[in-house]
Each structure stands twice: as C-alpha cells, then as structure tokens.
Design an enzyme around this catalytic site. Structure first.
Site, PDB file in Angstrom:
ATOM      1  CE  LYS A 171     -11.537  -7.213  76.983  1.00 43.57           C
ATOM      2  NZ  LYS A 171     -11.393  -6.756  78.361  1.00 43.57           N
ATOM      3  CD  GLU A 246     -23.595   1.864  68.652  1.00 40.81           C
ATOM      4  OE1 GLU A 246     -23.260   3.062  68.706  1.00 40.81           O
ATOM      5  OE2 GLU A 246     -24.456   1.432  67.867  1.00 40.81           O
ATOM      6  CB  CYS A 280     -21.298   6.680  74.552  1.00 39.15           C
ATOM      7  SG  CYS A 280     -22.757   5.722  74.932  1.00 39.15           S
ATOM      8  CD  GLU A 379     -15.996   9.819  73.914  1.00 31.09           C
ATOM      9  OE1 GLU A 379     -15.123   8.963  73.659  1.00 31.09           O
ATOM     10  OE2 GLU A 379     -17.210   9.563  73.951  1.00 31.09           O
TER      11      GLU A 379
END
Ligand code: NAD
Length: 477
Positions: A171, A246, A280, A379
């Site tokens: 997906k 992750e 990231c 973040e």
C-alpha cells in the site's frame, strides 16, 4: 485520462480513480489512480496467502531473473520514471532521477542476494548430532510506505521481500501512487506469478487499517509518521506478527569551530533544504559552537540567497515545491511558532509565487533558537532549520542527543578526536562526518534508534533479518 488500477491476484482491477496532482503546478494532473476498498485489501491478502506456498519454494534463478529484469528496466527508464517522480512529489529532476537509479540498484542488489542465500552448519555440543541453521521466508508481508521517497522506499521493501521468498501486499502513500504503480507494473511484466505481489492504492485509514487488522499478514514493514507507526505496532503486537518501523527524525548537524566553513555550509544546506527538507534524514537542528557561529550564519544566508526555488522539472531549480497544501500549512505554522517562541527568522520563510500554481516556500533559517523550542523538538518535515548556539563540543554533543529521535546525526570538524568521539557517542542509527545527514548507500544498513525506528535494519544484507525467520534443525548422525 488513463486509469491506473490496482493489481490483485494478477489482475488489474478498479473503476474509480483519484487524480494524482503535480505540486509544482496544480493544474497538471498526472493521471487517475484507483482507490482500493477494505474488501480489495482483503482480496489482496487472500491472494498473497494463496501464492505463498509456491513462491516460498520457487527456484532461486527465477527470483534472480525477475528482480534483475526489474532492475534493468528501471535503470533503462530512469529519465522517464525520474520525471514522473519529480512531477508527483516535487523534488528536483536531478533528485528524482537519482532516486530512480537507486531503486534500480536496490533491485539489482537483491537479484544478487537471491543467489547468495546461505545457512550455517555447526557441530552440536552433544556427540553424533549435526546442527543446521537456515533462513525461511516469513509469509505474507504487508508494505506501507510514505510519500517522500516514492520509488526508493517501495524498492527497498519489495525487493528483499520477494528475494527471500515472501509474498506481498503493498500500500503506497495516497499522494504519490505513480511510481509505485510503475514498479509493480514492471515486476508484473517481468514474470511474477499471480498473487505474489499485490498493489492496493488507497487511504491509510481504510486499506492500511484493513492490513493491520488482518491475521493473515505475518509481517508489516512501515515507513511514515510516528503516530501511524504506533498504530502499526499496537495492531502487530495484537496479532503476534513481526513488524519494522521507520519513522520521524529531528536530526542534528553539529558545526565545530575547527570545521572547514565551506564544507560545513554545503553539508548543512544539503541536509536542511535539499528535497525541500522532506527527508526523514534531513537536519533541522544546526548546532554551532560560538567561535564559528556568526561566520557560519552569514555564509548560510549567502548560500541560501543563491538557491532557486521553482518548478521541480525546470532546469536550474535547486529546491522544488512542498508536497501539498497540508504540508505547506504545517511548515508555515511552525515558522510562526518559531517566531512566537523567540527565535529569530534570519532568512526566508515566506510563500513565493512562480509561473504556475504550486506550493512554493522560501527555505527558512532560524537563529537564536534553543533546543527546548518546539521548532527544535518536533519534526516539521519541510525546508525549515534552526541554528542553536553552543559553547563547545561537549555541549554540542549533549544538545545533539537531547531529542526523542535517533535516525541520523552529523558533524563538521577537522578534528579526528572529535569526529571519533562523535561517531562513538551520537545516539543515532547513522552518523555522518563532514557529510550531509541525508544521502546514504543502498548496500549497507539503514535505520535509527530511540523514537525513530523499531525492529531490525533495512537494506543491504541486514534486510534478511526482517524478511526471513530462522530455523535450527538437529539431526542424529
Ligand atoms: P503517514 O504516517 O501519514 O503515512 C505513511 C503511510 O501510512 C501511508 O501510506 C498512509 O496511507 C499509511 N497510513 C495512514 N494511516 C494508516 C492506518 N490507520 N493504518 C495503516 N496505514 C496507515 O506518513 P507520511 O506523511 O506519508 O510520511 C511522512 C513521515 O514519514 C515523516 O514523519 C517522516 O519522517 C517519515 N519517514 C521516515 C523515514 C525513515 O526511514 N525513518 C523515511 C521516510 C519518511
């Protein structure tokens, strides 16, 4: 407009499509991509389950050939696929082509790994007994990916999953279905048997959730936000399944007084702003010792002034648009928060207009920031970085490690002593010396620690840890 369908049990299916829009030019629709339902996801899982017994015992040459053919086609079509990537995600054409080449190299690497599967034969501690340790595929693997690396992340999950004999339900992120569709199409034409790889494009809350809730998925590999990662973890524990996460980062880049200024600035600009800061592994905390601080800030502002922010596909663009309106709002919200918290906006941060309607933001640099501010703790995932002034190396290391995250960590220094100490003591899965915090090789382990990651490493030989399960067999001689 062509409808790109989902692949379930070897058939292309789906009628309703959603437009895939170019963030550099929202008038440009790349194509329509089918939206899978929860029932489609269940059908894909059933197909992967049915295909597993045969594929898990398939010949290594067959796996090698399919992965190699896929690698060759991706590399042969790198310009076209790189363009598609930049058009749907907004990173520059050079970055899009570079990521596509990397995807090709990853398939090539795992084509080779398929021929290098090995176990161990070890004498028992008891007489006349032999011990064999082998690796077997895990079963049906669910793959859930984010939007920021539309071809590399799918590649580094699909290639090892298939290499080690697993079947897959994949997906991709809603925002970037184009590259995912393209690599599934390539793998399908390369000769994968029906049901071995299934593509279900659609909403996380529908398709992804159906995958999390299924007892027929034995392992889930996920890259994305911390919030979704937690859901993946909770559902996986519930089903006693293997999982790998992750997630986010708040990666530090330390600049010491003894750094070469040009090296430090180049690495910092790359870390913070290339790929529009949407990596990231991007750095958003520039931790700078006081002796070099003012020179570093001045050189950063000068370098940033020369950065061209424009259409990702235009020659000469250094920074493409932000991926969509939602992410742009998040970036500008954090720019406002930084100012309210008392940091100084030293450069950029304003919305900019270009020839086409797109999500253009001038990269922003804060100074006078502290590590306790929200812009230094949360973040942002955009082209926004904060300079934090520190006294010396010891304080720099302490500030670098003072974060819930631990993906990547960088330092600019000419001191072997400090570089060595930093490599040993940075609380991160990846450490960079005089290099940007982002930009990694495809044949070595990738991943982090603390709040950034969970489970075994991705990529290179280390990928085998997740995509296989170990068996120990004892035989009486
Ligand atoms: P996201 O968590 O919103 O989405 C990731 C994927 O999860 C998407 O495919 C989404 O559809 C799916 N999803 C959403 N809800 C779900 C649910 N309830 N069940 C199952 N699946 C669901 O993340 P994003 O916005 O696409 O990506 C940005 C994030 O990814 C950032 O936090 C970034 O740091 C992270 N990221 C991490 C790495 C890494 O290797 N550490 C690499 C790239 C991106």
């Amino acid at each position: 407009m062509t409808l790109h369908q989902n692949l379930i049990a070897g058939e292309w299916v789906g009628t309703d499509g959603v437009a895939n829009v170019n963030p550099s030019n929202t008038n440009d629709v790349i194509g329509d991509y089918a939206r899978a339902s929860a029932d489609d996801a269940l059908a894909a899982i059933a197909a992967a389950k049915a295909a597993f017994p045969a594929w898990s015992r398939s010949g290594l040459l067959e796996r090698h050939a399919i992965l190699k053919k896929t690698a060759d086609e991706i590399l042969a079509r790198k310009d076209e696929l790189g363009r598609l990537l930049s058009r749907e995600e907004g990173k520059t054409l050079a970055e899009g082509i570079g990521e596509t080449v990397r995807a090709g190299q990853i398939f090539d690497f795992f084509a080779g790994e398929a021929l290098r599967l090995a176990g161990e034969v070890i004498p028992s501690v008891r007489p006349n007994i032999g011990v064999e340790i082998t690796r077997e595929p895990v079963g049906v693997v669910g793959i859930i990916t984010p939007w920021n690396f539309p071809i590399a992340i799918p590649a580094w999950k699909i290639a090892p999953a298939l290499c080690y004999g697993n079947t897959v339900v994949f997906k991709p992120a809603e925002l970037v279905p184009g590259c995912s569709w393209a690599i599934v199409d390539i793998l399908h034409r390369a000769g994968l048997p029906k049901g071995v790889l299934n593509l279900v494009m659609g909403k996380g809350s529908v398709v992804g959730q159906a995958m999390l809730d299924s007892p027929d998925i034995q392992a889930i590999t996920f890259t994305g936000s911390v919030g979704t990662g937690k859901r993946v973890a909770a559902a996986s524990v519930e089903h006693n399944r293997k999982f790998q996460l992750e997630m986010g980062g708040k990666n530090p880049f330390v600049v010491l007084d003894d750094a070469e200024l040009a090296v430090a600035v180049e690495a910092a600009v790359n870390s913070a702003f290339f790929s529009t800061g949407q990596r990231c592994t991007a750095s958003s905390r520039l931790i700078v010792t006081e002796g070099i601080h003012d020179r570093f800030v001045a050189a950063m502002a000068e370098r940033m002034n020369g950065l061209v922010v424009d259409d990702a596909l235009k020659a000469g663009t250094h920074i493409g648009p932000v991926v969509d309106q939602g992410q742009l709002n998040q970036d500008t919200d954090y720019i406002a928060i930084g100012q309210q918290e008392g940091a100084k906006l030293a450069f950029g941060g304003e919305l900019i207009a270009r020839d086409t309607p797109g999500f253009y933001l001038q990269p922003a640099l804060f100074t006078e920031a502290t590590n306790q501010m929200r812009i230094a703790r949360e973040e942002i995932f955009g082209p926004v970085a904060a300079v934090i002034r520190v006294k010396d190396y010891d304080e720099a290391l302490a500030v670098a490690n003072d974060t819930p995250f631990g993906l990547s960590s960088g330092i600019a220094t000419t001191s072997l002593k400090h570089a060595t100490h930093f490599k040993r003591n940075a609380e991160a899965g990846m450490v960079m010396v005089n290099l940007p915090t982002a930009g990694v090789d495809f044949h070595v382990p990738f991943g982090g620690r603390k709040g950034s990651s969970y489970g075994s490493r991705e990529q290179g030989k280390y990928a085998a840890e997740f995509y296989t399960t170990v068996k120990t067999a004892y035989t009486l001689a």
